[in-house]
Design an enzyme around this catalytic site. Structure first.
Site, PDB file in Angstrom:
ATOM      1  N   GLY A 168       0.902  -1.251  -0.072  1.00 20.86           N
ATOM      2  CA  GLY A 168       0.013   0.009  -0.096  1.00 20.86           C
ATOM      3  C   GLY A 168       0.705   1.396  -0.049  1.00 20.86           C
ATOM      4  O   GLY A 168       2.029   1.370   0.291  1.00 20.86           O
ATOM      5  N   CYS A 169       0.336   2.630  -0.246  1.00 22.29           N
ATOM      6  CA  CYS A 169       0.999   3.722  -0.607  1.00 22.29           C
ATOM      7  C   CYS A 169       1.455   4.134   0.923  1.00 22.29           C
ATOM      8  O   CYS A 169       2.741   4.273   1.072  1.00 22.29           O
ATOM      9  CB  CYS A 169       0.148   4.822  -0.952  1.00 22.29           C
ATOM     10  SG  CYS A 169      -1.489   4.946  -0.150  1.00 22.29           S
TER      11      CYS A 169
END
Lengths: 334, 334, 334, 334
Positions: free
Chosen positions: B153-154
């Site tokens: 994920g970011c």
């Protein structure tokens, strides 16, 4: 104290109105309403507009009985969609309310206009005839007398305030249509979710070219054709209009300056930028219109700047109220 | 040439993937898809992402027969919603596609995780077990071998890249949980209309405090509890994470520097800001992660910056592809 | 009517002060000054701050004879650089002016503090001792009596208002230092040309990590160590502070809520965000501090938001004036 | 491989050039220079432009011996101030370098032009005569042959690409001068500290009205008078030009469309927005010019958008290089 009601309180202009009514020494805020089926009905105004917390503590109610609201109000601001204003204004008017309509529903008294530009047939031609166009600096006398003020649109306000002094003094050659290029902040599109106005998609561009409904509003009230090109800018509020015109042969810079000065010498909300040109920032969150210009031989460029939610909507509505009731023009505005 | 397909091409990460595939000398872009019922089905990719006009000319098709698409593809990127990835990944995997999933559907192999944080029960525990977490700098070997890469994920990418070198070298006192404060651009919420992401409503604020699904993703993959506070910032792309940690007694600045240098010495996409701290602008539109830090007695503050759509999603997916197939790591990225 | 003078009128906080003095029914704006050698001396205030045109029409004068200005003033606001305030405050005080200093020159009465953090040796330890720290909600009594109010800094205001209710009620475990992450708008750096603040260079980043002078200001006035990490954000005004703390064992959400409610129940300029978290936009251009919080087991995250130029500087100065003279606290503010 | 040097590497266009040279398979970046007395001399390019870290590792050197640099270079890009380019270009030309000048120093071969609009007297009228105007889509043949390319200005590029197809086909009535309203990002002012470009002061406004030096550049190269009004916008990069023109009697939409299509059918960097109008965002960080238009009776509005640092400067310079040497036009650009 005038009992004052805002219909359409969930939007940006509704919030600005609520705040100004709250500040106004002659007005009492008696009601904030939204459409009966709005998801915002029943919420506190500060839940919709967080900046109002600690200032105004009032529930936004669903408008289920306009008649009853009308009877409980002296003054009504309609910060509603065009169709809604069209339907509601007569109710309030017939109950003797003083009405300030921020929508376009009563601005242009012209056959076929609403069908073509707003997509509905106007049902209240009597009221349309009686409505006064709320361009505060230019219609003062009519505003004093009229029960229904159709507050001027945002682009039309910025545009007309920049053109009218020249036009009225016959300084421009209208055979060559004035070219109005205007950039508006995103709040002009209202408070709503849409792809176009989503943060990542907003990016300077022109829209509504040759088709925007504010073109005929401007042209009709000026009595002169114009080319109007609106743009969306990447900022929240404000309009900057750059207007290019051809002067009549022999017109001097001095005549131009004189025309602006005479037109606005006793108008406290128009600020003439002496030799300079307006910057959007100076009018954001203010009720002012800043105007500057440059002349070169036979051409003139006028730049006009307003806050679209204030001078282009809510504060001009309040300015019209002040004029109508004879209160000092800046009351609740500065 | 590997036949490469993007599912979810209407979103921002899908567009970035399309562009990188187009640039990649070993990949052919064979298909761009969206959900069968998407309003974007049938449009040209450049009608959705105007910046791709003149670069990629391909219709975005509705995904009506995943099986057929799978059979026509060597590589599939899933830039889809979590539930959609969850359902589709097995179809592509069983048809021998190499799958890079940008969603959260295969990132955390932990009982009850998907029910609690994603709101659905995971049906593919076999694939969940086989999936490799695509944090490119740290899982290189597994990425080389795995058929299913669950791209990190970011927020987790920015956070873990800043913490892991210290943690692996036991330089931090984990009894005092690392405090991660991160600010993300609005594109992190995807390409869609919503009130929260409308231009006039976007304003710096914290959200998902103590409840964001990236907290357990970070904690699980670090093997260490953390306090994670995400914020929405008023910019389109990028994440800046500021991480406050307590050092083990006696740890020196030199040891800290050494840990970072050793961890990233042969990792071309991590740039260590020598004495300086990252600025978001330097990583926007790039595949890099910039990391800087400051030490004061027993505390350390690490700042880590990435482009959320690139190193936080699409370019990290492509980086994983390069690693998996043994292409130079920067291919199509710089 | 109190004759009121602003020194440092060319800056952003000076302009805000001028506007509030103009609105205040008990104050007369008698003078606007800048340093004798400033390029802005002799200009109209509206040439420096275009938004003031049509509102305040006054020349900004060079301060050549402070003594004379002092004798003509009842109240003086110093919106000047730290060194300038340090030198000027005694002049005004000895001439019996009431002084509100927005700089850091009289905020921290601690040996060696000014040498270490401000780069000059303090020459007026008597006045430093007599100065009252202008954190309006917490020092009301002292503010009523003191002739010299050292208005609290911007970051320290946001930080302390979020921490003090918990600290005073001994709800937090201070052995684990509170972690304050704050993001400020660019106006915090003042009105000046610099590469760092040039439009194209501004980009979210941390600065002054472990070295910012507001850390000791916060720690001294709280009486508790803190880790303070300031950031520059890509917006003009506002500060959002996210504060992570460890609670004492057994502290409940209810106790936390009670602490905030008791602290601010009769403080109209602190708005507690019931269950929600502050959004920067709601406080921009307002004198409010919005505070929200979330509790999870033994940790609490408090978010606090102010307008750095108002509650973080000018409006808090005016709030202190209202408190000092016994005017209603919101006078000229809302 | 052509040995390629950039003079003026500390600026935004210099950085973009360095990056493109780095990507170009036929060019070797052999030197990055700034003025001998620049504060940036001796720094690594990535210390000035953080986004280049990990991509280009090269010191920016002071230009003390232009002759020596010339002898070591095949190609020189001048991303320097007008006066500097004016002085340096001949040195490089006389040493047989191929020169691409991004300044205005060799763009307009007209008596008195440089004295009036640039404030210096041109000393190199021979080179001025031999220079080719680098408007890539329109001067292809001359660009192939010329040793000195005076790359077109940013506003002139956006403007001329939108007007020339109509003008060349005699579709517009030039007695009524085309009205060009353009908005530029702040990077157009270069990388420097100034009050005007400081973050808090930037706000949409018109400047240089009737006096901007790009007006005569546009008019001369079009061979037609124009009214040109530039504006500063609150964004970092990009130019959007809105051009209002009168059509010749009887001109049809079809003729207009045909003119644009014929002009740009084999020009890969001009994208005609079919029925739509350009959005600035689509060209930011790209080498494209997007053009759209609307016709209404006798008027036409053309909107043209470019990235001011790329198509308005650096990428157009590289496009000219590709044309000059016969490389594929998109090399290093897309």
């Amino acid at each position: 104290m005038l009992k004052t009601t805002v219909i359409g309180a969930s939007g940006y202009t509704g919030a600005e109105l609520a705040l100004m009514i709250h500040k106004h020494p002659e007005l009492t805020l008696t009601g904030l309403f939204v459409s009966a089926n709005s998801v915002d009905a029943g919420k506190n105004i500060s839940a919709l507009h967080g900046n109002l917390a600690g200032v105004i503590d009032m529930t936004v109610e669903p408008l289920v009985d306009p008649e009853a609201v009308a009877q409980a109000s002296d003054v009504v601001f309609l910060a509603t969609a065009h169709e809604v204003s069209h339907d509601l204004a007569p109710v309030f008017l017939e109950n003797d309310c003083q009405v300030f309509d921020l929508s376009g529903a009563f601005r242009v008294n012209q056959d076929g206009f609403y069908t073509e530009f707003y997509g509905f047939e106007h049902q209240h031609s009597d009221w349309l005839k009686q409505a006064t166009y709320g361009l505060a600096e230019w219609n003062q006398e009519a505003i004093q007398k009229s029960q229904l003020i159709a507050v001027a649109g945002c682009y039309p306000t910025a545009s007309q305030l920049g053109i009218k002094p020249l036009l009225e003094n016959q300084l421009i050659d209208t055979q060559q249509w004035p070219v109005i290029n205007a950039v508006s902040g995103v709040s002009g599109a209202g408070r709503k979710a849409s792809m176009t106005n989503s943060f990542c998609e907003v990016s300077l561009h022109a829209y509504g070219v040759f088709t925007h409904r504010h073109q005929p509003e401007i042209a009709t009230h000026l009595g002169c054709d114009v080319i109007f090109t609106p743009h969306l800018g990447n900022f929240k509020r404000g309009i900057l209009a750059t207007i290019t015109m051809k002067l009549q042969p022999g017109v001097t810079e001095q005549q131009v300056a004189q025309a602006f000065e005479q037109a606005y010498q006793d108008k406290p909300l128009v600020r003439l930028a002496d030799g300079d040109l307006p910057r959007l920032q100076n009018v954001q969150n203010t009720p002012f219109c800043d105007i500057g210009w440059k002349v070169s031989n036979e051409h003139i460029i006028v730049v006009s700047a307003i806050d679209n939610l204030l001078k282009g909507a809510s504060s001009q509505a309040m300015q019209c109220l002040n004029i109508h009731y004879g209160y000092p023009e800046l009351t609740a505005l500065v």
